[in-house]
Design an enzyme around this catalytic site. Structure first.
Site, PDB file in Angstrom:
ATOM      1  CG  ASP A  70     -16.288  29.622  19.048  1.00 35.62           C
ATOM      2  OD1 ASP A  70     -15.268  29.952  18.471  1.00 35.62           O
ATOM      3  OD2 ASP A  70     -16.388  28.545  19.716  1.00 35.62           O
ATOM      4  CB  THR A  93     -14.900  25.170  16.841  1.00 31.70           C
ATOM      5  OG1 THR A  93     -14.172  25.661  15.642  1.00 31.70           O
ATOM      6  CG2 THR A  93     -14.544  23.732  17.135  1.00 31.70           C
ATOM      7  CG  PHE A 150      -2.167  20.189   2.995  1.00 33.79           C
ATOM      8  CD1 PHE A 150      -3.238  20.355   1.901  1.00 33.79           C
ATOM      9  CD2 PHE A 150      -2.390  20.780   4.139  1.00 33.79           C
ATOM     10  CE1 PHE A 150      -4.056  21.602   2.163  1.00 33.79           C
ATOM     11  CE2 PHE A 150      -2.926  21.797   4.436  1.00 33.79           C
ATOM     12  CZ  PHE A 150      -3.603  22.540   3.360  1.00 33.79           C
ATOM     13  N   GLY A 210     -11.220  31.256  16.237  1.00 30.49           N
ATOM     14  CA  GLY A 210      -9.838  31.297  15.847  1.00 30.49           C
ATOM     15  C   GLY A 210      -9.375  30.185  15.094  1.00 30.49           C
ATOM     16  NE  ARG A 240      -4.965  30.298  11.943  1.00 34.40           N
ATOM     17  CZ  ARG A 240      -4.532  28.929  12.366  1.00 34.40           C
ATOM     18  NH1 ARG A 240      -4.736  28.809  13.881  1.00 34.40           N
ATOM     19  NH2 ARG A 240      -4.168  28.199  11.663  1.00 34.40           N
ATOM     20  CE  LYS A 269     -12.991  33.809  19.563  1.00 35.20           C
ATOM     21  NZ  LYS A 269     -13.643  32.422  20.084  1.00 35.20           N
ATOM     22  CG  ASN A 294     -11.855  29.771  22.302  1.00 36.85           C
ATOM     23  OD1 ASN A 294     -12.604  29.005  22.827  1.00 36.85           O
ATOM     24  ND2 ASN A 294     -11.844  29.721  21.128  1.00 36.85           N
TER      25      ASN A 294
END
Length: 1136
Positions: A336, A338, A481, A619, A733, A739, A762
């Site tokens: 992963d 993050t 943005f 993700g 994403r 995964k 996740n």
């Protein structure tokens, strides 16, 4: 286990058993007991871990009152109250919140890996319930919705309440695993609970994990049992022939209850007799020893102080005791991003203002120096609102601000105005910034520390404290943005009435919109940006423009027309934005450090050197993932190509993958297999795609929607072939289920040992799917840790887990198995040779007690010591020489070939053990002239020779000596002789005459010099081939382990060499960091005032009225949360 019970049953039948019942029942009971205790312990700790989650408390509305209730007792239909920073316990329908209009903010890092805040809004009809417990208790709405599923981004349902029906979608839902942020409280009704929640639906089922050595060992045990049956058949045939030709003459001397006249029936009984006698060749006690060794290895991980993280008081933990050696065979790591690779912390690091770089430290000779602990930071004490956690070491920057440098002040003024941050002042002087993305938070905090403090905002104003002076700017417009624009702008009017446009964004975008007079400054700033990006920093450019009243009014009119249009509103607004965002003046650039966890880059470099392929499954958005890839040096501009797959259909994905393969093959110059181990290649040819060696470095980046097609049955092989030929693979994403699917794809087709590492809920599905699951106890809760096999606090500990604990565990287990199989064959096959000289009568060579105690007393502790403590090289060399890890990946230390070598070695040793004493004692006499060739003396001689031979063999096999090894090896020999003389003593014979018939034999036999000479000769003949082979192999064909071990010996005599890993700095194409986690639409949300606690908002400009009258702000916010589209300008990145 079945085989052991079967043999035990036959031990109770005297007609076919030459052994007592205890020779089999003792090992059987020991195996069952230890295995049961170990499994029960593992289950107990797992049960406690599950209880930690199940027993978490939530406030549930019961009988009109809020009561504490365990998560495990939450049911669909319950109304739950959540408070700020709490985890969501179930999938909830948001009813009301403390924020205006039923808004609430959540962080979904556990679900999709993104740390930016997301907005959820309750239905207007339910948001009126507020926190009125009475009205909430009376809520009786009915929800009809989709069945439980694993789609995190979709929810369809209808709320029926008060004779009305209201449509429900994902924007009204709070999913389990989310964290409530910047919201004091909210109430929600449980839609799905427990295993029905979307998070749990994505978690996958818990699978029984077994190591490849376990599977191989089970196969080998079956082969050994087949070998046992073959030996039994050979000896039974021999008995049949012998009985027919010779045995009839001896029947009067043999005691039978009933005389067996049939030679065939005698052979049948002999077959079962030899199955019992030779049963020790089937290594039942090996399972006990393996469990003990694994338990020890697990405790070594738990006790490792070098994997302990003091800031969080978190040690490494092995949650299972059955997978340790597999840690030494990892080929693929799925990580992963993050919280696993990063700290989720952004910090303002450097900047370039008007062509000058700030943030670096120079000495008295203006030479750049490294920042260390002795470097004095800038003193921000003059600023009471400065963030104490932010440090700057360039004193010239703060001096420029204090001296009133207009460009520097304008630079930080832009940072304090151009953003969508919200403020919250909890206590006097304590400002809390509610940021949508960590990038913006870092920039606004930097401006705050340097004296430009963003204080508050309304839909029409922004208040900033500039060097102690409070200034309110009129907010005229926010040019929001989006991922196509890659920039954000604001138009403000200062107290002097001057109108200014401030803009920040990707340098490649802003540089195209600068005034021609900025050309020289642009080139200079571009060089600075290149330096920043080369250090792995996330960059963006800043520019401004002075506007006249006439220019703004003319533009405002065009904006109002575009904003109120019904057709192509987004496209028309983008055109209007372009008209005013031109001819800007460049201020400079910022460099933000997306802080990686300590040691991530070095760890990844070491893993890659060990031929471990690292795939990042996240993700998060594509730009964020690629930027981290560059920071970790997984992606570099030196790569030949970076393939980006973004197809939305299966045909597009197939075409992009084929183009990538064409480029790979076109530049590779040919195909060849990259695995050296023949056995592994042969196994993988049938069920996996071949891995081709490609000249050059390549990377593959693929989005979630493209991955969904790539994982389809007709495309998965194409995707896997392309991905496996790339050095780096990044999947962006991706859902938790995807995964797991990627991990399963590699497991299925590559037949490789996989490891998944993550820190969020996740990641649970891939952690469960991989051979080894590792949980990071980070900032996203403990769900991943509780589902993992191993856990620790920092990604860098993975290197030590694999290179030290994993490699040693594999090395030790392989040496243990080789030795164990060898000694069992050497021990048992003596009976086989003896059968040809005892009329195939199933007579044992050894005393029954020796047979019982050989594996569980005489030879158990030395081999356990080797399996627990042996090491070929030191832990530091294991970390420094990554190539030492490759034998485990290629399964070189223990495989079928190694097993047959051990088997042949054991057969040779058994031959020497039997025939040398047999030949020496043939018609021999002792020193006293007495005959010594009796059965009991022969038995004692072979048994003693066996103990000494296997002890010498383990001495030769032991690479690392400890006091425990010495104690166990020499102690076991001493115990053997002590038990031998005790069992052959007169005293024990007088007590148990039927069980200890070898009275006085040990004293008589071992008192003969000729017996000791026979033992010595047997030992020398048995071990000399091994010594010779090892000498020539180390001298002529040394392995890397041999070379490193020799180096260790040299280092002991010399000053230890210090190894310094070379740090490489990229000269990289720039990568804008701005708003990678940013959501379009927050500008409209701010100017509408919907998210502010302000009463009677009055518009002071036409633009303000236009935006306030917009009724679709929340819908626009939802629609604008779109997939990231990458448009890097680097010519090295190929957009397929």
């Amino acid at each position: 286990m079945y085989v052991t019970c079967y043999k035990f049953t036959y031990c109770l039948i005297p007609e076919i058993s030459s052994l007592s019942w205890f020779t089999t029942i003792v090992p059987l009971v020991l195996v069952l007991t230890i295995t049961a205790v170990k499994d029960a312990t593992d289950d107990y700790f797992r049960h406690n871990s599950d209880n930690q989650v199940n027993n978490r408390q939530s406030e549930v509305l019961i009988d009109g009152k809020l009561q504490k209730e365990k998560w495990m007792n939450v049911r669909a239909g319950d109304i739950i109250k959540l408070e700020n920073n709490q985890f969501v316990a179930a999938d909830l329908l948001l009813l009301s919140s403390s924020e205006p209009h039923g808004l609430c903010y959540i962080e979904t890092a556990e679900l999709d890996g993104e740390t930016n805040l997301k907005v959820r809004q309750a239905l207007p009809v339910t948001s009126e319930l507020g926190d009125d417990i009475g009205r909430l208790a009376e809520f009786d709405g009915d929800v009809v919705c989709e069945p439980p599923n694993n789609k995190l981004d979709k929810f369809v349902g209808i709320l029926s309440w008060k004779d009305n029906k209201y449509p429900l979608n994902n924007e009204k839902m709070l999913l389990r695993g989310c964290v409530l942020r910047n919201t004091v409280w909210c109430f929600g009704m449980v839609i799905f609970a427990g295993p029905d929640t979307k998070l749990m639906q994505n978690s996958g089922k818990t699978k029984l994990k077994r190591t490849s050595i376990d599977q191989l060992m089970n196969t080998l045990v079956l082969w050994i049992f087949g070998f046992l049956v073959c030996m039994g058949i050979i000896l039974a045939i021999g008995n049949t022939v012998w009985e027919r030709q010779v045995g009839a003459r001896f029947r009067i001397y043999l005691y039978w209850n009933e005389v067996v006249n049939s030679s065939i029936f005698s052979g049948f009984l002999t077959f079962w007799s030899y199955i019992i006698i030779l049963n020790t060749v089937v290594p039942i006690s090996i399972y006990v020893s393996v469990e003990v060794i694994r338990l020890g290895h697990s405790h070594f991980i738990n006790w490792d102080r070098k994997m302990y993280y003091p800031p969080k008081d978190t040690p490494a933990e092995a949650w299972t005791t059955t997978l340790n050696e597999e840690l030494g065979q990892i080929e693929y790591v799925f990580s992963d991003k993050t919280g696993t690779l990063t700290q989720n912390i952004m910090t303002f690091n450097k900047c370039s203002i008007n062509g000058k770089v700030y943030g670096e430290v120079h000495d008295d000779f203006d030479r750049k120096t490294e920042i260390n602990k002795k470097t004095l930071p800038v003193d921000f004490s003059f600023n009471l609102l400065a963030d104490s956690k932010i440090h700057c070491y360039d004193h010239s920057l703060i001096e420029s601000i204090k001296l009133g440098d207009p460009t520097v002040q304008e630079f930080f003024r832009l940072l304090s105005l151009c953003h969508t941050v919200m403020t919250e002042e909890k206590n006097a002087g304590e400002l809390i910034y509610q940021v949508q993305s960590p990038d913006e938070g870092a920039l606004v905090t930097a401006a705050r520390n340097f004296g430009f403090i963003f204080k508050s905002r309304t839909p029409e104003t922004i208040t900033v404290e500039e060097m102690g002076k409070l200034i309110t700017y009129r907010l005229l417009a926010i040019l929001d943005f989006n991922h196509v624009r890659k920039r954000m702008s604001v138009i403000v009017r200062n107290p002097d009435g001057q109108i200014k446009l401030y803009s920040k964004g990707a340098d490649t975008i802003l540089f195209e919109r600068l005034h021609p007079s900025n050309e020289e400054l642009m080139f200079l700033t571009s060089d600075h940006l290149g330096e920043f990006a080369g250090e792995g920093l996330r960059t963006l450019a800043l520019a401004y423009k002075n506007l006249t009243e006439e220019q703004f009014k003319e533009w405002l009119k065009m904006y109002q027309e575009a904003n109120t249009s019904l057709d192509s509103r987004e496209e028309r607004l983008s055109i209007v934005y372009e008209k005013i965002e031109r001819d800007m003046m460049l201020l400079g650039a910022t460099a933000i450090e997306d802080k990686l966890q300590e040691g991530v880059t070095d760890t990844i470099a070491s893993l890659l050197l060990a031929n471990i392929k690292i795939w990042v499954l996240t993700g998060d958005k594509q730009e964020t993932a690629m930027n981290i890839g560059y920071s970790c040096h997984m992606l570099t501009d030196a790569m030949n190509e970076i393939f980006i797959v973004t197809g939305h259909t299966a045909i597009e994905v197939r075409e992009e993958l084929r183009k990538a393969k064409e480029l790979l093959f076109g530049q590779s110059g040919g195909l060849s297999n990259d695995h050296a181990n023949g056995e592994k290649i042969q196994e993988s040819k049938q069920n996996s795609v071949l891995e081709e060696t490609v000249t050059g470095d390549y990377a593959l980046v693929i989005n979630g929607h493209s991955l969904a097609h790539a994982l389809e049955a007709h495309l998965e092989n194409e995707f896997l072939e392309t991905a496996c030929m790339c050095k780096t693979v990044i999947c962006c994403r991706v859902t938790p289920l995807q995964k797991a699917q990627v991990v399963e794809l590699v497991k299925k087709h590559r037949r490789a040992v996989t490891l998944a590492i993550g820190d969020g809920a996740n990641d649970i599905s891939m952690i469960k799917s991989a051979h080894i699951g590792v949980g990071i106890s980070g900032q996203e809760g403990m769900q991943a840790v509780l589902a993992s096999d191993y856990s620790f606090a920092q990604f860098r500990y993975l290197q030590r887990l694999l290179f030290v604990h994993g490699r040693w565990s594999y090395f030790r287990m392989c040496k243990f198995l080789c030795y164990f199989f060898y000694k069992n064959f050497a021990f048992t096959l003596v009976h086989f040779w003896f059968g040809f000289f005892c009329g195939f009568s199933a007579q044992t060579v050894y005393d029954q007690w020796f047979i019982t105690l050989f594996n569980i007393v005489y030879t158990s502790l030395p081999v356990l010591a080797m399996g627990l403590f042996d090491q070929d090289v030191s832990e530091q060399n294991s970390m420094d020489y990554a190539k030492l890890y490759e034998p485990g990946q290629l399964n070189l230390l223990f495989n079928k070939r190694r097993f047959f070598i051990c088997m042949a070695h054991g057969i040779y040793t058994s031959t020497a053990l039997f025939f040398i004493p047999y030949g020496a004692f043939y018609n021999a006499v002792g020193e006293d002239g007495k005959h010594i060739a009796d059965y009991q003396s022969f038995s004692v001689t072979i048994a003693t020779s066996l103990i000494i031979v296997v002890s010498v063999q383990i001495v030769l096999d032991t690479s690392y000596w400890t006091a425990i090894n010495h104690f166990f090896i020499w102690g076991s020999i001493a115990v053997y002789f002590a038990i031998l003389f005790a069992m052959h003593s007169n005293g024990i014979f007088d007590i148990f005459p039927s069980h200890f018939p070898f009275v006085g034999n040990a004293r008589n036999s071992l008192g003969q010099m000729s017996v000791w000479l026979v033992i010595l000769l047997t030992t020398v003949v048995s071990v000399m081939p091994v010594i010779t082979f090892q000498f020539f192999m180390v001298d002529l064909h040394p392995t890397l382990s041999d070379k490193v071990r020799n180096l260790q010996k040299v280092q002991k005599r010399q000053k230890p060499l210090q190894s310094h890993m070379r740090q490489t700095h990229r000269t990289s194409s720039r990568r804008s960091a701005y708003a990678f986690a940013h959501q379009e639409g927050f500008g409209e949300l701010i100017t509408s005032g919907k998210n502010m606690r302000v009463n009677n908002l009055h518009s002071a400009s036409g633009l303000g009225r236009t935006m306030q009258n917009s009724t679709s702000w929340i819908e626009n916010l939802r629609k604008k949360t779109s997939e990231t589209v990458n448009s890097f300008s680097s010519d090295r990145i190929m957009k397929l």
